[in-house]
Design a protein around this motif. Sequence first.
Motif: not given
Length: 457
Positions: A352-360
Amino acid sequence: MSTESRRPPAPPPAGGPLPELVSYLEGLPEPHILFDEQYRILAANAAYRSQFSPHASVVGRTCYDVSHRFNVPCDQAGESCPLARARRSGQRERVLHLHHTPQGEAYVNIELVPLRDTTGRQTHFIEKMEPLRVAQGEPSASGLIGRSAPFQEMLGLVARVGPSEAAVLLLGESGTGKELVARAIHEASARAARPLVVVDCASLPETLFESELFGHEKGAFTGAQTARPGLVEAASGGTLFLDEVGDIPLPMQVKLLRLLESGTYRRVGSTELRRADVRLVSATHRDLGAMVAQGRFREDLYYRLSTFPIALPPLRERGGDIPLLATSLLARVAPARRLSLAAAALARLARHPFPGNVRELRNVLERAALLTDGDVIGEAVIERALAVGLRAAGPLASAAGPANTVATPRAARRAAERAALEAALAGHHGSREELARALGISLRTLYRRLGEIHQRA
């Protein structure tokens, strides 16, 4: 303290360093080791033995074996070797390494000093080792976590600037952990015992910004019934963290610049000049350079804030850190349960690319924990948890017709809530009371939302 830590160091071998040097190291309060050109440890002082080797002597072993369990020097194993760097530069070198300790692997700041013989050749090396307690290379309940190269590069900059008084500008996407990094900088400084005060610049209206930051006197404006100190004053002796500094209104940028240049400010409604004793750390996800070019951010303020910029890597560049982060975040979002991720679930997260980063990532794991009844989270649950994210809610929100082609934040949020509830229903086999508790809502709210789903159906 153990018997080993009280025992004097072993005498150096023939041709080794003078006993006076070993005696000098023994009296230093920080952990130090002395080794030769072959990386062989000749002495370890009491502070080192106490912190890193309380039960066995390290004298005679190589530094790379003791610290990393490597069978070759660090630079031959993909690490940055301070000895190799000192040989090239001819001077002292500093690096950040993950070291084996009695408590597991931990980040350690290393400062290496080469010693020369009468011919000028480097023959011995002294290493000072200082644990960096604000970050972990293993799952942890708090603080920064990671082992990837981009994470270690960022952490090395934090370790280098933390003890200074330099203004730091943290640059990175939303959700990369800028406040955690600001806290790490504060805790690595001489101001760690004083407050870290966080100012959320994006949430402060322009009319209140000056009053919140600098305080106000009684009667300064309508409703100011008493004098009130500002956040700058609250941070006295400590660190002021300006989060989302790109959202500071232009009129306030001038007053913030004055604070940085002169170290002084005035409360709203006062002529008294007050002196500020704060270290400034700021953060933004915006392109401040572009804002300067557009006239939306002062160039002089930008240079004042960015004495030492640090770029925070997005999670997509830290793929190797996802297992560590996932283990730690699961323990935080579901502390009463011993949850783990199946190998296929971890692999799905890694894709998953996780555009929301660690918060996502945290949000996905919290959803997955709610959707799981057992102790192991499988790939299918992760798939459902990813599918109900805000970015997946667009098609749900736009399905009503052309007028809703672009979903409003509220519509997207409600669509995501409905999708999450439907996913929870599909995976739950208990009572409605149990489902409401798992979702953290009242039974009445659960029935209302179920009714809305049935109406739409």
